[in-house]
Enzyme design. Structure first.
Site, PDB file in Angstrom:
ATOM      1  N   ASP A  64     -41.711  -0.395 -31.100  1.00  0.00           N
ATOM      2  CA  ASP A  64     -42.159   0.636 -30.162  1.00  0.00           C
ATOM      3  C   ASP A  64     -42.334  -0.040 -28.802  1.00  0.00           C
ATOM      4  OD1 ASP A  64     -43.448   2.570 -28.715  1.00  0.00           O
ATOM      5  OD2 ASP A  64     -44.996   2.982 -30.228  1.00  0.00           O
TER       6      ASP A  64
ATOM      7  N   GLU B  44     -44.217  11.385 -29.158  1.00  0.00           N
ATOM      8  CA  GLU B  44     -45.685  11.381 -29.238  1.00  0.00           C
ATOM      9  C   GLU B  44     -46.345  11.817 -27.933  1.00  0.00           C
ATOM     10  OE1 GLU B  44     -47.624   7.211 -28.742  1.00  0.00           O
ATOM     11  OE2 GLU B  44     -45.767   6.857 -29.802  1.00  0.00           O
TER      12      GLU B  44
ATOM     13  N   GLU C 177     -38.455   2.756 -30.437  1.00  0.00           N
ATOM     14  CA  GLU C 177     -39.299   3.887 -30.051  1.00  0.00           C
ATOM     15  C   GLU C 177     -39.678   3.822 -28.578  1.00  0.00           C
ATOM     16  OE1 GLU C 177     -42.282   4.633 -32.977  1.00  0.00           O
ATOM     17  OE2 GLU C 177     -43.783   5.236 -31.497  1.00  0.00           O
TER      18      GLU C 177
ATOM     19  N   ASP D 168     -47.182  14.362 -32.604  1.00  0.00           N
ATOM     20  CA  ASP D 168     -48.521  13.966 -33.047  1.00  0.00           C
ATOM     21  C   ASP D 168     -49.272  15.249 -33.376  1.00  0.00           C
ATOM     22  OD1 ASP D 168     -50.754  11.424 -32.240  1.00  0.00           O
ATOM     23  OD2 ASP D 168     -51.426  13.411 -32.830  1.00  0.00           O
TER      24      ASP D 168
ATOM     25  N   GLU E 280     -46.607   7.104 -40.592  1.00  0.00           N
ATOM     26  CA  GLU E 280     -47.205   6.016 -39.815  1.00  0.00           C
ATOM     27  C   GLU E 280     -48.619   5.761 -40.328  1.00  0.00           C
ATOM     28  OE1 GLU E 280     -47.267   6.628 -35.548  1.00  0.00           O
ATOM     29  OE2 GLU E 280     -47.685   4.492 -35.278  1.00  0.00           O
TER      30      GLU E 280
ATOM     31  N   HIS F 154     -46.313  11.123 -35.389  1.00  0.00           N
ATOM     32  CA  HIS F 154     -47.077  10.008 -34.817  1.00  0.00           C
ATOM     33  C   HIS F 154     -48.537  10.133 -35.239  1.00  0.00           C
ATOM     34  CE1 HIS F 154     -49.697   8.448 -31.494  1.00  0.00           C
ATOM     35  NE2 HIS F 154     -48.924   7.394 -31.658  1.00  0.00           N
TER      36      HIS F 154
HETATM   37 MG    MG Z   1     -45.412   5.046 -30.339  1.00  0.00          MG
END
Ligand code: MG
Length: 371
Positions: free
Chosen positions: A197, A249, A223, A272, A324, A299
């Protein structure tokens, strides 16, 4: 059944460091009903701002606080409530903190419905696609390759078969960015999946150059290498990078996700559940991705409430495949939920209790509560 109150609880660690770590604070929402059933949700925003979105008194028909909108409503009217929250906040909402806060309220309404019906939320989403979900260990990238390797080794020992390292020093030095990934890959061997990420740090050419270098270490997805609004850059990168490009996200509302898919060419969408509009919106986002033969990995970098909500979503949609799981040592991430989602052989078992299937540890709430 009627909603009687929306309670917001601001949590914050005594010491908050200057780093991109969403587990240092949180905003918890409890939706109370006249039958004593209480729904639980988590909002991923600046906690005091989200609290203000709930508490704001009526200003006019398109500018009001969420409590005003929800009191007296039937929690099963979830789509109608979502639509009302959207329209009655449209002067100051449509995205950002209002959508974030709506997300936690929506999550709590799903929890209420599950508790009333005595069924886990994933069953209410329309079906069971999976109940045991491979989880990936998610952590901030440390400053040195040896620290990164030590963390990776620890995750292996805990049974993880996939891991993601992000943010931290990435973007300061290309040499270090490569050394970090090289150290992790040589520790975990060829079989374990590795995701990076980047944390919004690169321009288009750097991102493409780094994607090609990272491909040598078999990075499964890259990411957020670019700023969230550089959709043209994402389109170019998705076209040319060897690995999957993941993002989402930062976004709220299904139209933003439609743009990520259709203009940005994103391979893996990451809504998210405490920001995107909650489970109600996430399901629509997931099916929009499914229509484009694209996967969804929600996320989650908050508490066990978010982890549980993500587990239910991934269990209840066709195009989910992994979860995650934050490795943050913050007690908000580790201890807030009394029955943490359990990990066996690198997989999370979706909670089977009614609603989200979780309970708060009230001692942790009392210890870190700010309001
Ligand atoms: Mg991230």
């Amino acid at each position: 059944m009627r909603i009687t109150n929306i309670e917001v609880i601001e949590l914050r660690l005594p010491e908050v460091k200057e780093q991109c770590d969403g587990t240092q604070d949180s905003l918890i929402v409890r939706v109370h009903t006249d039958e004593g059933i209480v729904g639980l949700g988590e909002i991923d925003t600046v906690p005091s701002v989200g609290a203000a979105v709930v508490n704001a008194p009526y200003s006019h028909t398109m500018a009001t606080g969420l409590r005003e909108i929800l009191i007296g409503r039937d929690p099963f009217e979830i789509e109608k409530i979502w639509d009302d929250m959207y329209w009655k906040t449209i002067y100051y909402g449509r995205t950002g903190p209002v959508l974030h806060t709506m997300s936690g309220v929506d999550m709590a309404l799903w929890d209420i419905m599950g508790k009333v019906l005595n069924r886990p939320v994933y069953q209410l989403l329309g079906g069971t696609f999976r109940t045991s979900i491979p989880a990936y260990a998610s952590v901030l990238m440390p400053e040195t390759p040896s620290e990164a390797a030590a963390l990776a080794e620890g995750f292996l020992r805990q049974g993880y078969r996939a891991m993601k390292f992000g943010w931290g020093p990435i973007g300061k030095s290309e040499r270090l960015d490569i050394e970090l990934v090289k150290a992790i890959r040589s520790t975990i061997g060829p079989e374990v999946e590795l995701m990076i990420d980047a944390g919004l740090v690169w321009d288009r050419k750097t991102a493409l150059r780094m994607a090609r270098k990272y491909a040598e270490y078999d990075v499964f997805w890259l990411e957020e290498p670019l700023p969230p609004d550089d959709l043209e850059g994402y389109a170019l990168l998705s076209e040319q990078a060897p690995m999957y490009i993941a993002a989402g996200e930062q976004d709220s509302g299904r139209k933003a996700f439609q743009r990520l898919l259709d203009e940005g060419g994103i391979d893996i969408l990451q809504p998210d559940l405490g920001r995107c509009g909650g489970l109600t919106e996430a399901k629509k986002i997931a099916y929009m991705a499914y229509d484009r033969n694209t996967k969804v990995v929600p996320h989650a970098f908050k508490s066990g409430i978010s982890v549980a909500a993500c587990a239910h979503l991934v269990a209840g949609i066709p195009n989910g495949f992994t979860l995650e799981y934050t490795m943050s040592e913050s007690p908000i991430a580790r201890d807030l939920v009394r029955t943490p989602v359990s990990l066996t052989n690198g997989c999370i078992e979706v909670p089977q209790g009614p609603g989200l299937g979780i309970e708060l540890d009230e001692d942790i709430v009392t210890r870190y509560r700010q309001n």
